[in-house]
Design an enzyme around this catalytic site. Structure first.
Site, short mmCIF file in Angstrom:
data_model
loop_
_atom_site.label_atom_id
_atom_site.label_comp_id
_atom_site.label_asym_id
_atom_site.label_seq_id
_atom_site.Cartn_x
_atom_site.Cartn_y
_atom_site.Cartn_z
N TRP A 25 61.81 50.88 74.11
CA TRP A 25 61.59 49.99 72.96
C TRP A 25 61.35 48.60 73.54
O TRP A 25 62.15 48.11 74.35
CB TRP A 25 62.86 50.01 72.09
CG TRP A 25 62.78 49.16 70.86
CD1 TRP A 25 61.78 49.15 69.93
CD2 TRP A 25 63.76 48.22 70.42
NE1 TRP A 25 62.08 48.25 68.94
CE2 TRP A 25 63.29 47.67 69.21
CE3 TRP A 25 64.99 47.79 70.92
CZ2 TRP A 25 63.99 46.71 68.51
CZ3 TRP A 25 65.70 46.85 70.21
CH2 TRP A 25 65.20 46.32 69.02
N ASP A 32 72.13 53.25 73.99
CA ASP A 32 71.63 52.72 72.72
C ASP A 32 71.33 53.92 71.83
O ASP A 32 70.46 54.74 72.16
CB ASP A 32 70.37 51.89 72.99
CG ASP A 32 69.80 51.28 71.71
OD1 ASP A 32 70.43 51.44 70.64
OD2 ASP A 32 68.73 50.64 71.79
N ALA A 51 70.15 54.56 68.22
CA ALA A 51 69.65 53.94 66.98
C ALA A 51 69.20 54.98 65.97
O ALA A 51 68.89 54.63 64.83
CB ALA A 51 68.49 53.00 67.31
N LYS A 109 68.53 53.13 60.47
CA LYS A 109 67.69 54.31 60.19
C LYS A 109 68.49 55.37 59.42
O LYS A 109 68.05 55.82 58.37
CB LYS A 109 67.16 54.92 61.48
CG LYS A 109 66.84 53.92 62.57
CD LYS A 109 65.56 53.15 62.34
CE LYS A 109 65.50 51.97 63.29
NZ LYS A 109 64.22 51.30 63.35
#
Ligand code: LMR
Length: 396
Positions: free
Chosen positions: A127, A208, A210, A243
C-alpha cells in the site's frame, strides 16, 4: 514559510477518485480506492452500524472526553477479534487511533522513539502510504521482494533471501491478510518460517491487518497473525475497522503492542496513551463506540457477521466471474490467478499505457500499477470490464 511548498503530487489512489467523479461518461467504472460496493455501485452503511448509531443516539448523555488510549470496551473487543486467545491479555497494550492509518503512524512513532536508527522493511509492492509515511518520518526503509509478476504469486524464495539482511530491532511490516495491492498472500509455512526468523534475529514484526474478514473469514484471516503472536516475544499490530465495519470516514482503528511480559506491557500502555496526547490528543470516539457496541451485543454482532459474510461471498463470486469472463474474452488462462487471490484487490499486470487506455477509451478507472478493487465489479460490471481489458491488451 508556505512559499517553500512545491505543488503536491496527487495521491496514487485517492487522486484517481477525483478524475472518476469528473468523468461525464455513462457506464464509467471506479476500481480505485478500496471501499466495498454493492451491485448498484453504492457503498452502503452496514446494517448493524446504523442500528448501533440509533442506540447510541438514544443512550449517550454526554460528549465529554473518554480516555487518552480510547474506549476500553472497544479496545478489548478489538483485541479479542484480532488476537483471539493467542496471547495473554496482560501482555497486550492497545490504543484507539484514527483509522488503521493512525495505528500505523503510532507504531512508527513508537519506533521513532525507541529505535530511530532501525530500518522499516516494507513489501515491494505495498500500500503506497506504508513507504510514504515511513520516508516522511525520516526512517531508513527497505523494500523486500514480494510479488512474482510472472506467476502472480508471492516470490517466497526472493523474499526469504532478502530477509537474511534483517538486523536486530528492525521493524518488519507484513500484511496480515488480503495483501494490498496484489491479493497474493503468504502461506502458513512461510508465516512459520518468518516467525522463526524474527525470533532468531530479534526483529520486531509489525502486522497491518486492514481487511480482516474479507479473505476467507474473520478467524481464518487472523490465523497467521495469531500463530506469530503466540510465538514471538514482541509484536506490533495495526487493525482497521474501515472495511469490515464499513466505517471509512469515521476513522476507527487500533494499534496493539505485544510485550514480552505484563510489566513491560503496562509501561507500554501508558506510553501509548501519551503518544495519542502528543499527536492529536483523543482519537475520535463515535465509530469506536459503534464497534464496541456491535461486538459486545450478541444480536448486533450476529447481524454484522452475516453482512460481512455476504460482502466476502460477493467478492469471491466476483473473482470467479471475472476470471471466467477474461478466459472467454481473451481465450487464455492468463487471468485465472484472480480467482485464487483473496481480499479486495488483485494486480492485473497491465502496462501503464494499458491502464491509461482503460481510463481514456473505456471510462474504467484502475490504479496506475493495474490494481483493481474487485468489489467495484459486482452487479455484472465484470462483463464490460473483461471486454475492455481484452481490447486494451489486444486479445479481443
Ligand atoms: C486502498 O488501498 O485503496 C485503501 O486502503 C484506502 C486508502 O486509504 O488508500
Amino acid at each position: 514559510m508556505l512559499e517553500k511548498f512545491q505543488p503536491a503530487k496527487a495521491d496514487p489512489i485517492l487522486g484517481l477518485g477525483k478524475l472518476y467523479q469528473a468523468d461525464p461518461r455513462d457506464g464509467k467504472i471506479d476500481l480505485g480506492v478500496g471501499v466495498y460496493k454493492d451491485a448498484s455501485g453504492n457503498t452502503p452503511i452496514v446494517r448493524a452500524v446504523k442500528q448501533a448509531e440509533v442506540m447510541l443516539h438514544a443512550s449517550q448523555t454526554s460528549k465529554t472526553y473518554v480516555a487518552l488510549a480510547g474506549s476500553e470496551l472497544f479496545r478489548d473487543e478489538m483485541r479479542k477479534l484480532v488476537l483471539g486467545d493467542a496471547v495473554a491479555v496482560e501482555r497486550v497494550a492497545t490504543l484507539q487511533t484514527p483509522g488503521g492509518t493512525g495505528a500505523i503512524r503510532q507504531v512508527f512513532e513508537t519506533m521513532k522513539k525507541l529505535n530511530p536508527d532501525g530500518t522499516i522493511w516494507i513489501s515491494d509492492p505495498s500500500w503506497p502510504s506504508h513507504m510514504a509515511m515511513a520516508t516522511h518520518m525520516g526512517f531508513k526503509t527497505r523494500g523486500y521482494p514480494y510479488f512474482d509478476a510472472a506467476t502472480k504469486m508471492v516470490d517466497t524464495a526472493a523474499m526469504m533471501q532478502s530477509f537474511e539482511d534483517l538486523q536486530a530491532g528492525d521493524l518488519l511490516l507484513l500484511h496480515g491478510c488480503c495483501h494490498n495491492p496484489t491479493g497474493a498472500n503468504l502461506d502458513m509455512e512461510t508465516w512459520r518460517a518468518i516467525t522463526d526468523l524474527v525470533i532468531e534475529k530479534g526483529v520486531v514484526p509489525f502486522v497491518d491487518i486492514a481487511y480482516q474478514g474479507f479473505g476467507d473469514g474473520l478467524d481464518e484471516d487472523a490465523a497467521p497473525l495469531r500463530y506469530m503472536a503466540s510465538k514471538v516475544p514482541e509484536m506490533c499490530i495495526a487493525a482497521s475497522c474501515s472495511k469490515n465495519f464499513g466505517l471509512y470516514r469515521d476513522r476507527v482503528g487500533v494499534a496493539m503492542m505485544i510485550a514480552k511480559d505484563a510489566q513491560t506491557a503496562e509501561i507500554a500502555q501508558g506510553n501509548l496513551a501519551i503518544l495519542n496526547r502528543l499527536n492529536y490528543s483523543f482519537a475520535p470516539d463515535h465509530g469506536a463506540a459503534v464497534v464496541g457496541l456491535i461486538l459486545s451485543t450478541p444480536e448486533l454482532r450476529a447481524d454484522w457477521l452475516d453482512e460481512l459474510t455476504e460482502m466476502r461471498h460477493t467478492m469471491l463470486k466476483t473473482r470467479t466471474d471475472l476470471a471466467d469472463a477474461l478466459r472467454q474474452q481473451c481465450n487464455s488462462d492468463d487471468f485465472d490467478f484472480i480467482a485464487h487471490h483473496r481480499g479486495m484487490f488483485s494486480r492485473l499486470g497491465l502496462s501503464p499505457q494499458q491502464v491509461d487506455a482503460l481510463r481514456d477509451e473505456h471510462a474504467m478507472y484502475v490504479v496506475g500499477d493495474s490494481r483493481i478493487n474487485i468489489a467495484g465489479l459486482s452487479g455484472g460490471r465484470h462483463q464490460p470490464f473483461a471486454a475492455a481489458v481484452a481490447q486494451v491488451i489486444g486479445l479481443s
